[in-house]
Design a protein around this motif. Sequence first.
Motif, PDB file in Angstrom:
ATOM      1  N   LEU A 240       2.047   0.212  -8.925  1.00 48.17           N
ATOM      2  CA  LEU A 240       3.492   0.266  -9.115  1.00 48.17           C
ATOM      3  C   LEU A 240       3.840   0.228 -10.595  1.00 48.17           C
ATOM      4  CD1 LEU A 240       4.729  -2.127  -6.269  1.00 48.17           C
ATOM      5  CD2 LEU A 240       5.161   0.339  -6.428  1.00 48.17           C
TER       6      LEU A 240
ATOM      7  N   ARG B  56       3.697   1.932   1.498  1.00 48.98           N
ATOM      8  CA  ARG B  56       5.050   2.360   1.872  1.00 48.98           C
ATOM      9  C   ARG B  56       5.127   2.835   3.318  1.00 48.98           C
ATOM     10  NH1 ARG B  56       5.648   4.752  -4.105  1.00 48.98           N
ATOM     11  NH2 ARG B  56       6.991   3.085  -4.967  1.00 48.98           N
TER      12      ARG B  56
ATOM     13  N   GLY C  70      11.208   3.958   3.122  1.00 48.48           N
ATOM     14  CA  GLY C  70      10.287   5.074   2.964  1.00 48.48           C
ATOM     15  C   GLY C  70       9.813   5.193   1.532  1.00 48.48           C
ATOM     16  N   PRO C  71       9.981   6.351   0.910  1.00 52.10           N
ATOM     17  CA  PRO C  71       9.522   6.527  -0.475  1.00 52.10           C
ATOM     18  C   PRO C  71      10.298   5.693  -1.488  1.00 52.10           C
ATOM     19  CG  PRO C  71      10.754   8.456   0.249  1.00 52.10           C
ATOM     20  CD  PRO C  71      10.540   7.600   1.470  1.00 52.10           C
TER      21      PRO C  71
ATOM     22  N   ARG D 162      10.938   2.463  -1.026  1.00 56.65           N
ATOM     23  CA  ARG D 162      10.446   1.079  -0.997  1.00 56.65           C
ATOM     24  C   ARG D 162       9.715   0.803  -2.319  1.00 56.65           C
ATOM     25  NH1 ARG D 162       6.388  -0.566   3.788  1.00 56.65           N
ATOM     26  NH2 ARG D 162       8.282  -0.610   5.082  1.00 56.65           N
ATOM     27  N   TRP D 163      10.011  -0.316  -2.935  1.00 60.52           N
ATOM     28  CA  TRP D 163       9.423  -0.691  -4.234  1.00 60.52           C
ATOM     29  C   TRP D 163       9.734   0.338  -5.323  1.00 60.52           C
ATOM     30  CZ3 TRP D 163       5.176  -1.423  -0.397  1.00 60.52           C
ATOM     31  CH2 TRP D 163       5.222  -2.721   0.138  1.00 60.52           C
ATOM     32  N   ARG D 164      10.973   0.782  -5.322  1.00 59.72           N
ATOM     33  CA  ARG D 164      11.492   1.584  -6.420  1.00 59.72           C
ATOM     34  C   ARG D 164      12.841   1.014  -6.849  1.00 59.72           C
ATOM     35  NH1 ARG D 164       8.747   6.457  -7.242  1.00 59.72           N
ATOM     36  NH2 ARG D 164       7.558   7.256  -5.445  1.00 59.72           N
TER      37      ARG D 164
ATOM     38  N   GLU E 140      15.418  -3.194   6.300  1.00 58.60           N
ATOM     39  CA  GLU E 140      15.225  -2.754   4.922  1.00 58.60           C
ATOM     40  C   GLU E 140      16.471  -2.045   4.408  1.00 58.60           C
ATOM     41  OE1 GLU E 140      11.010  -0.848   5.247  1.00 58.60           O
ATOM     42  OE2 GLU E 140      11.367  -1.381   3.144  1.00 58.60           O
TER      43      GLU E 140
ATOM     44  N   PHE F 181       9.409  -7.377  -0.531  1.00 60.91           N
ATOM     45  CA  PHE F 181      10.212  -6.167  -0.686  1.00 60.91           C
ATOM     46  C   PHE F 181      10.944  -6.163  -2.033  1.00 60.91           C
ATOM     47  CE2 PHE F 181       9.813  -6.745   3.879  1.00 60.91           C
ATOM     48  CZ  PHE F 181       9.485  -5.464   4.306  1.00 60.91           C
TER      49      PHE F 181
ATOM     50  N   LEU G 233      -0.303   3.235  -2.770  1.00 62.14           N
ATOM     51  CA  LEU G 233       1.139   3.046  -2.603  1.00 62.14           C
ATOM     52  C   LEU G 233       1.643   3.772  -1.362  1.00 62.14           C
ATOM     53  CD1 LEU G 233       2.557   3.318  -6.245  1.00 62.14           C
ATOM     54  CD2 LEU G 233       1.874   1.283  -4.954  1.00 62.14           C
TER      55      LEU G 233
END
Length: 545
Positions: free
Chosen positions: A203, A306, A84-85, A87-89, A134, A195, A302
């Motif tokens: 980003l 996401r 969710g939020p 992803r990519w953090r 994920e 991912f 984004l």
Amino acid sequence: MWKARRVRRAFCFLDVRLKQSAQDQENDMLRTLAAAACALLMAGQAQAAGLAQARVAQGLLSAGPVEQGVTVFKGVPFAAPPVGPLRWRAPQAAAAWSGVRPADRFGANCMQKPIEGALGPWTPEYLAHGDISEDCLYLNVWTPAEGLGAKLPVMVWIPGGGFNQGSGSVPIYDGAGLARRGVVVVTVNYRLNAFGFMAHPQLTAEGQGASGNYGLQDQIAALQWVQANIAAFGGDPARVTVAGQSAGAASVHALLAAPAAKGLFHQAIAQSGSGMGSGGTPLAKAEQDGVRFAEGLGARTLAELRALPADKVLETPSGMRFAPIIDGRTVPADPTRPGNAVSDVPLLTGLTADESSGMNRSYGKSTPAELQTRLQTGFGALARQAGAIYRASSDADAGEASKRLSRDRGLAATWLWAQSRLQTSRQPVYAYLWTHVEPGPEEARYGAFHSSEMPYVFQTLAASPERPFTQEDRRISDQMAAYWANFIAKGDPNGQGLPTWPKVRAGSPVIMELGARPAPRPVLEPETLKLFQAYAEAGGGLSLF
């Protein structure tokens, strides 16, 4: 019985959620009672079964049954699910739990396309199996310790797989063999492909100047978890070796260059290896790839990226590859250049004799004319000198010369990398060439293929029941595991009963050959080494593959 255990596990750990209504207060009381009941139930079951337990920062874990003196904790969360939020953090801290969390089965593999059956020389024991999700930031711990205070050396294993495949639960990574040699073994998952390694201008703005490298940040989070918790498993946080093979080895070099990883490990192992020749993608280029990737998915923001289903994100376009990025923060500079390392630690590194055999269908196949073309294309002005070394009058000769050229290039790359490292490091390098051919399908074609030393190091030959291993294979495995366990314990692979493995010395072209008869050997014949030195000095790029 098994089904009943699963029902109880689901009841306690799927976080029972009661619907909100006018009776919220009553529901809160029910939740509290349910949590207390779960805690008592699970604790009672663990104690009744005699299962080992370990308390980590998030709560209490119970392992599966002890097998041959080794306790295994599987599927331990070291970070929050990156969904969710998230992803990519950057990875976030894992949530705490109440009661006892069963740690008797592997967590899901990170998102990847499953491979059925075999892939060239890589039979199923080399590949990831099981669920894919994920929600995958889990690690596994094998320990021979019986409690706190043992202070055993620790190896944290980073799986390979080209940053697209792999898992800490791959069968040949089973840590029991090394654990029986007094090592606490930790295998980790980290985010892969888009991912784990997609950069994008949005980003980068969100990340205040950097994006991508989420998979490397996962590895750093796992190392931080080890520092905080490994004592609970009998490990010593001051004696941690970070290790990996192929993409795992590339990760090790990235971690050596990562400021955030400094102090989290004290030794390093890079199998296939060092001198790979691929230093990472510059951030600007990675951002361009990320924009093209997002456009191909029809996502403009984004939030839209996401919100995409994970399976959709997994559909990487042909020709696009996601891997570590020189982002200026996690990896500030090219990690393949030894002078860019910020962690100066003892290093064990090497390669196999036939690194390319499983990746190149024409490996070992050539005509004299094709060989000459390869030499002209590869060596340019040095082609005549190369032709005097790699000569062939028949297809058979040309095939063997082509194989030797690939092997020699990898040896030169490894040795020259080690020589460069000695100029900036005070710590030793131990380098090897693995030459033993693992018995199995088309062994004559694949030879000592990429990753074939790993079942011997981990002592997981039993994970390959269809391969006709002999007592000689088991003897070699004992020797390999002893070398690795010694290095993990003290930063030096040498030990009683083992042939002496010399460290790499400046100007001394010697490497350790590992296999049936371990012994130091020349890296290359003098004229061949001079050729590759001249090639590198002229700006030529060397690699293992």
